[in-house]
Write a protein that holds these residues in place. Sequence first.
Motif, PDB file in Angstrom:
ATOM      1  N   LEU A  92       0.800  -1.226   0.000  1.00 32.63           N
ATOM      2  CA  LEU A  92       0.000   0.000   0.000  1.00 32.63           C
ATOM      3  C   LEU A  92       0.832   1.275   0.000  1.00 32.63           C
ATOM      4  O   LEU A  92       0.303   2.339  -0.334  1.00 32.63           O
ATOM      5  N   PHE A  93       2.107   1.194   0.360  1.00 36.19           N
ATOM      6  CA  PHE A  93       2.889   2.411   0.575  1.00 36.19           C
ATOM      7  C   PHE A  93       3.772   2.807  -0.612  1.00 36.19           C
ATOM      8  O   PHE A  93       4.431   3.844  -0.567  1.00 36.19           O
ATOM      9  N   ASP A  94       3.817   2.031  -1.659  1.00 38.26           N
ATOM     10  CA  ASP A  94       4.690   2.307  -2.804  1.00 38.26           C
ATOM     11  C   ASP A  94       3.823   2.696  -4.001  1.00 38.26           C
ATOM     12  O   ASP A  94       3.188   1.836  -4.631  1.00 38.26           O
ATOM     13  N   LEU A  95       3.800   3.971  -4.327  1.00 37.92           N
ATOM     14  CA  LEU A  95       2.998   4.435  -5.460  1.00 37.92           C
ATOM     15  C   LEU A  95       3.415   3.763  -6.762  1.00 37.92           C
ATOM     16  O   LEU A  95       2.590   3.521  -7.639  1.00 37.92           O
ATOM     17  N   GLY A  96       4.691   3.447  -6.890  1.00 40.04           N
ATOM     18  CA  GLY A  96       5.162   2.785  -8.100  1.00 40.04           C
ATOM     19  C   GLY A  96       4.547   1.411  -8.275  1.00 40.04           C
ATOM     20  O   GLY A  96       4.332   0.958  -9.405  1.00 40.04           O
ATOM     21  N   ALA A  97       4.260   0.743  -7.166  1.00 40.26           N
ATOM     22  CA  ALA A  97       3.653  -0.588  -7.250  1.00 40.26           C
ATOM     23  C   ALA A  97       2.199  -0.526  -7.692  1.00 40.26           C
ATOM     24  O   ALA A  97       1.614  -1.546  -8.062  1.00 40.26           O
ATOM     25  N   HIS A  98       1.621   0.675  -7.669  1.00 39.59           N
ATOM     26  CA  HIS A  98       0.210   0.825  -8.028  1.00 39.59           C
ATOM     27  C   HIS A  98       0.011   1.103  -9.518  1.00 39.59           C
ATOM     28  O   HIS A  98      -1.126   1.222  -9.971  1.00 39.59           O
ATOM     29  N   ALA A  99       1.117   1.240 -10.252  1.00 42.75           N
ATOM     30  CA  ALA A  99       1.004   1.507 -11.683  1.00 42.75           C
ATOM     31  C   ALA A  99       0.215   0.398 -12.366  1.00 42.75           C
ATOM     32  O   ALA A  99       0.411  -0.784 -12.096  1.00 42.75           O
ATOM     33  N   GLY A 100      -0.694   0.806 -13.247  1.00 45.01           N
ATOM     34  CA  GLY A 100      -1.508  -0.156 -13.968  1.00 45.01           C
ATOM     35  C   GLY A 100      -2.835  -0.456 -13.293  1.00 45.01           C
ATOM     36  O   GLY A 100      -3.720  -1.050 -13.918  1.00 45.01           O
ATOM     37  N   LEU A 101      -2.980  -0.077 -12.024  1.00 41.19           N
ATOM     38  CA  LEU A 101      -4.272  -0.248 -11.354  1.00 41.19           C
ATOM     39  C   LEU A 101      -5.234   0.844 -11.813  1.00 41.19           C
ATOM     40  O   LEU A 101      -4.802   1.916 -12.273  1.00 41.19           O
ATOM     41  N   PRO A 102      -6.527   0.633 -11.708  1.00 45.39           N
ATOM     42  CA  PRO A 102      -7.481   1.685 -12.087  1.00 45.39           C
ATOM     43  C   PRO A 102      -7.200   2.976 -11.316  1.00 45.39           C
ATOM     44  O   PRO A 102      -6.865   2.947 -10.123  1.00 45.39           O
ATOM     45  N   LEU A 103      -7.335   4.095 -12.008  1.00 46.65           N
ATOM     46  CA  LEU A 103      -6.985   5.388 -11.421  1.00 46.65           C
ATOM     47  C   LEU A 103      -7.746   5.644 -10.127  1.00 46.65           C
ATOM     48  O   LEU A 103      -7.178   6.155  -9.142  1.00 46.65           O
ATOM     49  N   ARG A 104      -9.023   5.300 -10.110  1.00 43.36           N
ATOM     50  CA  ARG A 104      -9.818   5.543  -8.905  1.00 43.36           C
ATOM     51  C   ARG A 104      -9.281   4.748  -7.715  1.00 43.36           C
ATOM     52  O   ARG A 104      -9.244   5.256  -6.588  1.00 43.36           O
ATOM     53  N   TYR A 105      -8.854   3.502  -7.969  1.00 48.86           N
ATOM     54  CA  TYR A 105      -8.316   2.674  -6.889  1.00 48.86           C
ATOM     55  C   TYR A 105      -6.957   3.185  -6.448  1.00 48.86           C
ATOM     56  O   TYR A 105      -6.639   3.185  -5.248  1.00 48.86           O
ATOM     57  N   ARG A 106      -6.149   3.655  -7.393  1.00 46.03           N
ATOM     58  CA  ARG A 106      -4.847   4.229  -7.043  1.00 46.03           C
ATOM     59  C   ARG A 106      -5.026   5.444  -6.138  1.00 46.03           C
ATOM     60  O   ARG A 106      -4.280   5.630  -5.173  1.00 46.03           O
ATOM     61  N   TYR A 107      -6.027   6.276  -6.447  1.00 48.68           N
ATOM     62  CA  TYR A 107      -6.290   7.439  -5.607  1.00 48.68           C
ATOM     63  C   TYR A 107      -6.718   7.014  -4.205  1.00 48.68           C
ATOM     64  O   TYR A 107      -6.298   7.599  -3.195  1.00 48.68           O
ATOM     65  N   LYS A 108      -7.538   5.980  -4.133  1.00 53.83           N
ATOM     66  CA  LYS A 108      -7.969   5.479  -2.822  1.00 53.83           C
ATOM     67  C   LYS A 108      -6.770   5.011  -2.001  1.00 53.83           C
ATOM     68  O   LYS A 108      -6.683   5.301  -0.793  1.00 53.83           O
ATOM     69  N   LEU A 109      -5.838   4.277  -2.620  1.00 51.99           N
ATOM     70  CA  LEU A 109      -4.667   3.796  -1.909  1.00 51.99           C
ATOM     71  C   LEU A 109      -3.802   4.955  -1.413  1.00 51.99           C
ATOM     72  O   LEU A 109      -3.235   4.880  -0.318  1.00 51.99           O
ATOM     73  N   TRP A 110      -3.703   5.997  -2.216  1.00 48.46           N
ATOM     74  CA  TRP A 110      -2.940   7.164  -1.758  1.00 48.46           C
ATOM     75  C   TRP A 110      -3.675   7.865  -0.615  1.00 48.46           C
ATOM     76  O   TRP A 110      -3.073   8.208   0.411  1.00 48.46           O
ATOM     77  N   LEU A 111      -4.982   8.052  -0.782  1.00 44.75           N
ATOM     78  CA  LEU A 111      -5.773   8.814   0.186  1.00 44.75           C
ATOM     79  C   LEU A 111      -5.843   8.125   1.542  1.00 44.75           C
ATOM     80  O   LEU A 111      -5.741   8.779   2.591  1.00 44.75           O
ATOM     81  N   LEU A 112      -6.014   6.794   1.554  1.00 43.53           N
ATOM     82  CA  LEU A 112      -6.283   6.087   2.801  1.00 43.53           C
ATOM     83  C   LEU A 112      -5.089   5.306   3.348  1.00 43.53           C
ATOM     84  O   LEU A 112      -5.166   4.780   4.457  1.00 43.53           O
TER      85      LEU A 112
END
Length: 307
Positions: free
Chosen positions: A82-102
């Motif tokens: 959850l803490f590495d934004l680079g690992a979130h590449a390719g995920l849906p944008l809305r879900y990536r925002y949720k992971l950053w926000l929460l």
Amino acid sequence: MPRHCYLVEEQTNPSSGFFLWPWLQASGHEVSVCRLNAPPPVMAQTNSSVIFVRYLTPAWRKWVENNRAQLGRLAFFMDDDLFDLGAHAGLPLRYRYKLWLLACRHKNWLQRMGVELWVSTPWLAEKYARWSPQVLQPQSPYTHSRPQKTLFYHGSASHGPEFEWLYPVFEQVLAQDASLSVELIGSQAVRKQFAGLPKVHVLHPMSWPAYQALLARPGRTIGLAPLLNSRFNAARAPTKFFDITQAGAVGLYADHPVYRALVRHEHNGLLLPMVQQAWVNAILRLSADDKARQIMMEKAKAAITKK
């Protein structure tokens, strides 16, 4: 006296089921489950632990800061990176925002507050080794689960009033009988309508061949066929009798001219007045009486064979 723990989670979820509840039960904790987006408790119980499941909000951060002196152990559990934004590449944008926000943006605060990091795999533990994570082993949440009986209503877009009428029926029976789950067929609106009830599964509408295949699979127990009085419903045919019987279930039918020609009350199904409490009582009674269900279901099959 058992130790107390606040388990803070967005909603009931598999992360808690596989990893946290087994640990909490084994360690003898008394648990208060808190919803992430609900207001935190007014005051914390002295020396209580707090476990955040995957996510955190500013409101809970403030609550921890205000109560830190009387709180005990603090932990943050994650079963994804959850803490590495680079690992979130390719995920849906809305879900990536949720992971950053929460999650992601709270990393520094968690470390500053001395929150322990609990993770689900050695891979995550190695990646965040500087945080000295604790690896929790998954355990089956199904071991002690009671066998479920499926209560179903397969409606269509024309059954909106019946879906609304059934909501309090499902609400009551699910609260009173832990062995029951509900299966519906309905639109996204139906999915939203029943989202607040536990153990309700909403299937998408499907083609006729797909529906026939669905009914041929075992596992359904009680089928419902409510029918409210309306000019449109007056023209219905009793096809749900055949659907419910094909599913290997016993049917509860509206005591309506549509069903009276096929259904004999207490013989091959139940004919019920459109009174919600009557349906609640009948569902709970049939759920508890395997023999009565089996007898009525066999007689329903015999009625179809004779046709």
